[in-house]
Design an enzyme around this catalytic site. Structure first.
Site, PDB file in Angstrom:
ATOM      1  N   ARG A 103       0.823  -1.218   0.000  1.00 39.26           N
ATOM      2  CA  ARG A 103       0.000   0.000   0.000  1.00 39.26           C
ATOM      3  C   ARG A 103       0.851   1.259   0.000  1.00 39.26           C
ATOM      4  O   ARG A 103       0.397   2.332   0.379  1.00 39.26           O
ATOM      5  CB  ARG A 103      -0.936   0.005   1.194  1.00 39.26           C
ATOM      6  N   GLY A 136      -5.036  -1.683   0.227  1.00 42.25           N
ATOM      7  CA  GLY A 136      -4.010  -0.683  -0.032  1.00 42.25           C
ATOM      8  C   GLY A 136      -4.232   0.633   0.674  1.00 42.25           C
ATOM      9  O   GLY A 136      -3.508   1.603   0.423  1.00 42.25           O
ATOM     10  N   ASP A 270      11.999  -7.208   5.837  1.00 47.18           N
ATOM     11  CA  ASP A 270      11.445  -6.265   4.862  1.00 47.18           C
ATOM     12  C   ASP A 270      11.219  -4.887   5.474  1.00 47.18           C
ATOM     13  O   ASP A 270      10.874  -3.941   4.761  1.00 47.18           O
ATOM     14  CB  ASP A 270      10.139  -6.799   4.261  1.00 47.18           C
ATOM     15  N   ASN A 271      11.437  -4.763   6.782  1.00 50.02           N
ATOM     16  CA  ASN A 271      11.333  -3.470   7.457  1.00 50.02           C
ATOM     17  C   ASN A 271      12.703  -2.946   7.881  1.00 50.02           C
ATOM     18  O   ASN A 271      12.806  -2.117   8.789  1.00 50.02           O
ATOM     19  CB  ASN A 271      10.428  -3.578   8.692  1.00 50.02           C
TER      20      ASN A 271
END
Length: 518
Positions: A103, A136, A270-271
């Site tokens: 999103r 999203g 992924d962060n």
């Protein structure tokens, strides 16, 4: 019309998805072209004057209806070419496959007044190919938290992405806040996040997991050229040196988290930013009563993988996953171990620096590490507020140490009384160390004020501002933004923003623990 200039190197230099639009699909490219989905009534709710100034945006730009239209996802400025990036990641220790910007939609890479690069990214701007069945969108609740925390962390001196704007959409979004079967309609919002780069560890993990060494190398070559252009060397040596820098920056970032009591809550790979920036503000929190086992994330309540005290170890583990992803580019991946060692060395050096600063000492001796560890144990046993404890020690007189300087820090009177003898003994040790250090009270206090914030974005403060905003009153958001721009200063008539968590907030949703619902 703004004067923003874009060059959009990521979209120009990395392979794109041949299909356009938000249809959910597996993508074998680096990015997908996708436009924000329009909203009903975009309205500017708040903005960062500092970020706007860095971008060269003028007051009339921010006040124009077009600004809200663009940063609400309804229009584009000339030069904007929106895209969503493809990446994977390890979530709670397990490989999750393709994730991507579900999103988040980047509008472009703007060149600021300082010549620096500022990627502008809308969070909550509608579906992308990576939305995995979600809409999203983002709610006002989570968007306020991300907007405020991005700016609060910057002024605390913590490496972070920034936030330019908070725009209300005029649309409702349905969310089940605690995934308990009770969804409700909430107001929607969009945050514009800003950073030199939003590249994550997962951008390298996904092609490596798929065996796509060509795309992996393209990601590495692009990252080195755009984000690390001054790194010397070539080939494997240059990649290893770059990995070492990522490790070093990550160590510095996490050390700052530990210094100010910040808990990220979702340290999935992924962060994790390759620039060592705090990224993706979801169920984060600040430690109130000191507890190294505390996590603000309800999803992590059982395993507590991402609890406060384990953040350095998790960062190291995540870097190990990045090293594993990069290993196909090496004949002998042993050179990547030097980067992991660099993380440990850098973190330990930062920890010693911060120990000295938080205690107001000129340098950290080995005994000082025991001194601060003993204080942390006391804070835990006595249920003392971390921020107020360290800030209270600023007012201690080493000549006459008195525990009354810490009276604001206690949450439980019974525990305070039980730990009073141990605390008194610790204060005597600390006072003796301060006298040995030899600095004047004024010098010691100055050192401590620079390292120990008076104001942090406690969850209950953010929740109060959210409650007001959901009723149409943005004054709480604006007040918090103003206070958090001077977190180390004593601000007259702003004492309430420094108060410890009130009893009513101990177990209230949004004030103690949060979910990933946003």
């Amino acid at each position: 019309m703004t004067h923003l200039q874009f060059d959009n190197r990521l979209r120009a230099q990395l392979p794109g998805d041949p299909e356009q639009g938000p249809r959910r699909r597996e993508v074998l490219a680096a990015w997908s072209a996708v436009r924000p989905t329009p909203v009903a009534a975009p309205t500017l709710l708040a903005y960062s004057a500092d970020v706007a100034q860095r971008l060269g945006l003028r007051a009339e730009d921010l006040a124009s209806p077009q600004f809200a239209e663009v940063f609400g996802g309804n229009a584009l400025y000339p030069g904007m070419q929106p895209w969503a990036v493809n990446y994977g990641g390890h979530q709670f220790g397990h490989w999750a496959g393709q994730l991507g910007d579900g999103r988040a939609i980047s509008l472009g890479e703007a060149i600021g007044v300082d010549g620096g690069r500022y990627e502008l990214q809308l969070k909550g701007a509608g579906p992308t190919p990576y939305s995995r069945g979600a809409d999203g969108r983002a709610v006002l609740r989570s968007s306020i938290r991300e907007f405020l925390c991005s700016e609060a962390m910057h002024y605390l001196g913590v490496p972070t992405t920034r936030a330019l704007s908070l725009v209300g959409t005029g649309d409702a979004v349905v969310r089940d806040m605690f995934y308990d079967g009770h969804p409700r309609r909430e107001p929607g919002a969009i945050v514009c996040r800003v950073a030199p780069s939003f590249i994550r560890f997962g951008n390298f993990e996904l092609p490596a997991a798929r065996g796509d060494v060509d795309l992996l190398r393209q990601w590495v070559d692009f990252t080195l050229a755009r984000d690390f252009p001054d790194l010397p060397g070539s080939g494997e040596d240059r990649i290893a040196a770059w990995f070492g820098q990522v490790c070093e920056r990550t160590a510095v970032m996490v050390a700052h988290w530990m210094r100010v009591g910040f808990v990220h809550g979702v340290m999935n790979t992924d962060n994790m930013s390759i620039l060592g920036l705090t990224i993706d503000y979801g169920p984060y929190g600040w430690v109130d009563d000191y507890d190294p086992d505390w996590t603000p994330n309800t999803t992590d309540a059982q395993g507590r993988r991402y609890r406060f005290g384990t953040q350095p170890q998790v960062a190291y583990w995540n870097l190990g996953r990045l090293a594993q992803a990069l290993s196909p580019l090496f004949g002998d991946a042993a050179s990547l171990q030097a980067g992991l060692d660099q993380f440990r060395d850098t973190y330990l050096a930062c920890d010693r620096r911060d120990t000295a600063a938080k205690l107001g000492l000129a340098e950290c001796q080995d005994e000082d590490l025991h001194l601060i560890d003993d204080l942390r144990a006391l804070m835990r046993e006595a249920e003392m507020d971390m921020t107020l404890t360290f800030r209270g020690l600023v007012d201690l007189s080493p000549q006459q140490p008195d525990a009354s300087v810490l009276r604001e820090a206690f949450y439980d009177e019974t525990k305070r009384a039980a730990q009073a003898p141990a605390l008194g003994a610790w204060l005597q040790r600390y006072a003796a160390r301060c006298l040995q250090d030899g600095a004047s009270d004024a010098v010691r206090a100055s050192r401590m004020r620079a390292a120990n914030p008076r104001y942090v974005l406690r969850n209950y403060l953010a929740q109060q501002a959210i409650d007001q905003a959901e009723q149409g009153d943005l004054s709480g958001v604006h007040a918090l933004l103003e206070v958090m721009q001077r977190p180390y200063d004593d601000q007259p008539r702003r004492e309430s923003f420094a108060a410890k968590r009130p009893d009513w907030a101990r177990d209230r949703a949004g004030c103690s623990m949060l979910s990933c619902s946003s």
